[in-house]
Design an enzyme around this catalytic site. Structure first.
Site, PDB file in Angstrom:
ATOM      1  N   SER A 143      21.906  20.550   6.571  1.00 21.64           N
ATOM      2  CA  SER A 143      22.201  21.983   6.719  1.00 21.64           C
ATOM      3  C   SER A 143      21.991  22.379   8.170  1.00 21.64           C
ATOM      4  O   SER A 143      21.149  21.789   8.867  1.00 21.64           O
ATOM      5  CB  SER A 143      21.252  22.806   5.839  1.00 21.64           C
ATOM      6  OG  SER A 143      21.345  24.181   6.174  1.00 21.64           O
ATOM      7  N   TYR A 157      12.937  24.688   3.327  1.00 27.38           N
ATOM      8  CA  TYR A 157      14.290  24.136   3.120  1.00 27.38           C
ATOM      9  C   TYR A 157      14.801  23.509   4.420  1.00 27.38           C
ATOM     10  O   TYR A 157      15.326  22.394   4.428  1.00 27.38           O
ATOM     11  CB  TYR A 157      15.216  25.258   2.659  1.00 27.38           C
ATOM     12  CG  TYR A 157      16.687  24.906   2.624  1.00 27.38           C
ATOM     13  CD1 TYR A 157      17.232  24.191   1.557  1.00 27.38           C
ATOM     14  CD2 TYR A 157      17.551  25.291   3.658  1.00 27.38           C
ATOM     15  CE1 TYR A 157      18.583  23.867   1.531  1.00 27.38           C
ATOM     16  CE2 TYR A 157      18.904  24.976   3.635  1.00 27.38           C
ATOM     17  CZ  TYR A 157      19.416  24.263   2.569  1.00 27.38           C
ATOM     18  OH  TYR A 157      20.750  23.947   2.544  1.00 27.38           O
TER      19      TYR A 157
HETATM   20  P1  NAP Z   1      25.246  25.051  -5.334  1.00 28.09           P
HETATM   21  O1  NAP Z   1      26.549  25.784  -5.339  1.00 28.09           O
HETATM   22  O2  NAP Z   1      23.981  25.783  -5.652  1.00 28.09           O
HETATM   23  O3  NAP Z   1      25.384  23.781  -6.289  1.00 28.09           O
HETATM   24  C1  NAP Z   1      24.273  22.927  -6.435  1.00 28.09           C
HETATM   25  C2  NAP Z   1      24.692  21.691  -7.193  1.00 28.09           C
HETATM   26  O4  NAP Z   1      23.566  20.804  -7.212  1.00 28.09           O
HETATM   27  C3  NAP Z   1      25.050  21.969  -8.638  1.00 28.09           C
HETATM   28  O5  NAP Z   1      26.063  21.051  -8.991  1.00 28.09           O
HETATM   29  C4  NAP Z   1      23.747  21.685  -9.380  1.00 28.09           C
HETATM   30  O6  NAP Z   1      23.951  21.274 -10.733  1.00 28.09           O
HETATM   31  C5  NAP Z   1      23.221  20.510  -8.569  1.00 28.09           C
HETATM   32  N1  NAP Z   1      21.759  20.326  -8.643  1.00 28.09           N
HETATM   33  C6  NAP Z   1      20.771  21.190  -8.328  1.00 28.09           C
HETATM   34  N2  NAP Z   1      19.552  20.628  -8.497  1.00 28.09           N
HETATM   35  C7  NAP Z   1      19.786  19.356  -8.918  1.00 28.09           C
HETATM   36  C8  NAP Z   1      18.955  18.274  -9.278  1.00 28.09           C
HETATM   37  N3  NAP Z   1      17.621  18.365  -9.239  1.00 28.09           N
HETATM   38  N4  NAP Z   1      19.539  17.121  -9.685  1.00 28.09           N
HETATM   39  C9  NAP Z   1      20.889  16.999  -9.746  1.00 28.09           C
HETATM   40  N5  NAP Z   1      21.733  18.005  -9.415  1.00 28.09           N
HETATM   41  C10 NAP Z   1      21.177  19.163  -9.011  1.00 28.09           C
HETATM   42  O7  NAP Z   1      24.993  24.359  -3.892  1.00 28.09           O
HETATM   43  P2  NAP Z   1      25.969  24.185  -2.622  1.00 28.09           P
HETATM   44  O8  NAP Z   1      25.950  25.422  -1.843  1.00 28.09           O
HETATM   45  O9  NAP Z   1      27.258  23.581  -3.057  1.00 28.09           O
HETATM   46  O10 NAP Z   1      25.115  23.119  -1.779  1.00 28.09           O
HETATM   47  C11 NAP Z   1      25.376  21.725  -1.826  1.00 28.09           C
HETATM   48  C12 NAP Z   1      24.573  21.057  -0.718  1.00 28.09           C
HETATM   49  O11 NAP Z   1      24.951  21.622   0.541  1.00 28.09           O
HETATM   50  C13 NAP Z   1      23.053  21.260  -0.841  1.00 28.09           C
HETATM   51  O12 NAP Z   1      22.391  20.091  -0.436  1.00 28.09           O
HETATM   52  C14 NAP Z   1      22.779  22.394   0.136  1.00 28.09           C
HETATM   53  O13 NAP Z   1      21.464  22.376   0.611  1.00 28.09           O
HETATM   54  C15 NAP Z   1      23.801  22.098   1.216  1.00 28.09           C
HETATM   55  N6  NAP Z   1      24.134  23.284   2.034  1.00 28.09           N
HETATM   56  C16 NAP Z   1      24.753  24.378   1.505  1.00 28.09           C
HETATM   57  C17 NAP Z   1      25.031  25.467   2.312  1.00 28.09           C
HETATM   58  C18 NAP Z   1      25.718  26.715   1.805  1.00 28.09           C
HETATM   59  O14 NAP Z   1      25.785  27.716   2.559  1.00 28.09           O
HETATM   60  N7  NAP Z   1      26.234  26.735   0.597  1.00 28.09           N
HETATM   61  C19 NAP Z   1      24.667  25.441   3.653  1.00 28.09           C
HETATM   62  C20 NAP Z   1      24.022  24.316   4.148  1.00 28.09           C
HETATM   63  C21 NAP Z   1      23.767  23.235   3.341  1.00 28.09           C
HETATM   64  P3  NAP Z   1      24.126  22.370 -11.950  1.00 28.09           P
HETATM   65  O15 NAP Z   1      25.559  22.873 -11.836  1.00 28.09           O
HETATM   66  O16 NAP Z   1      23.907  21.561 -13.185  1.00 28.09           O
HETATM   67  O17 NAP Z   1      23.113  23.441 -11.727  1.00 28.09           O
END
Ligand code: NAP
Length: 247
Positions: A143, A157
């Protein structure tokens, strides 16, 4: 030859966009999820409609047995794995460090660091040619917070993603030349992660701080991930790409 990919947290957000774009690029996909089976099955149905094989696999990445079972079932269904997207991650509510509970910090580090390591370890045991695998590529989701620090929001985080960045560098050196390991550092991306941290409007509200003037889409992060998985990135390892609109 078919290519099989595991995407942790593939049911929603950046993971789901990655599953779909990877399927369009010819990958068969194991869609891991934690609890939202319906969302995972939707992604599987969309991949099947594209003519690729897919399976939804429930499992908590911070649980060693779940991670081993995830790889076992993915391989039994799709064949040898040659791509892993270490994507699942969580945020906690935005508060200053002085207010953190131990439970909060443990959850963030358990999932974002221990979980990412368990997935990376399993990949390191199965993908390298020296261990009987096909070689391949791993992409770790970090991130921009790892660089910006997440002050007042989630320094835990940010630190967890700093650990992921270091893992990318070290694991790339360990697994070269048969497995490439890279990372992506997304900025403000439009997914449900912000609502899970108690701020559904966070990305939109902060979009004024982005030089490109807007929030990013999950598909824009997926494009970099799928490129890093592909042979087009054959001379790229041990690095991370910022997908943050210049933030
Ligand atoms: P999201 O929309 O909240 O989706 C999270 C996903 O991870 C869901 O598929 C969830 O499954 C799964 N998950 C959560 N906890 C888990 C666990 N313990 N074991 C297995 N699966 C788990 O997240 P996102 O925004 O797409 O983020 C994806 C990645 O990008 C993360 O690593 C996040 O830190 C990183 N990121 C995101 C952003 C942003 O702005 N969105 C920015 C920087 C980095 P369920 O559907 O079953 O809940």
């Amino acid at each position: 030859m078919t290519r099989a990919l595991i995407v942790t947290g593939g049911s929603r957000g950046i993971g789901a966009a990655t599953c779909l774009l990877a399927a369009k690029d010819g990958w068969d996909v194991a869609v891991n999820y934690a609890s939202n089976a319906k969302a995972a099955e939707r992604v599987v149905a969309e991949i099947s409609a594209l003519g690729r094989r897919a399976i939804a696999i429930k499992g908590d990445i911070s649980d060693e047995e779940d991670v081993i079972a995830l790889f076992d079932l993915a391989e039994a269904t799709l064949g040898p794995i040659s791509g892993v997207v270490n994507n699942a991650g969580v945020v906690a509510p935005s508060i200053p460090v002085a207010e953190y509970s131990v439970e909060r910090m443990r959850r963030v580090f358990d999932i974002n660091v221990m979980g990412a390591f368990l997935v990376a370890r399993e990949a390191a045991r199965r993908l390298p040619k020296e261990r009987g695998g096909r070689g391949g590529a791993i992409v770790n989701l970090s991130s921009m917070a790892a660089r910006l620090g997440g002050p007042g929001e989630y320094v835990d985080y940010a630190a967890s993603k700093g650990a992921v960045d270091a893992m990318t560098v070290g694991l790339a050196k360990e697994l070269a030349p048969s497995v490439r390991v890279n990372g992506v550092r997304p900025g403000l991306i439009d997914t449900e992660i912000h609502a899970s941290g108690g701020q559904p409007d966070r990305a939109e509200r902060m979009s004024g701080s982005v030089p490109l003037g807007r929030v990013g889409a999950a598909e824009e992060v997926a494009a970099a991930i799928v490129w890093l998985l592909s042979d087009a990135a054959s001379y790229t390892t041990g690095t991370s790409i910022d997908i943050s609109g210049g933030r």
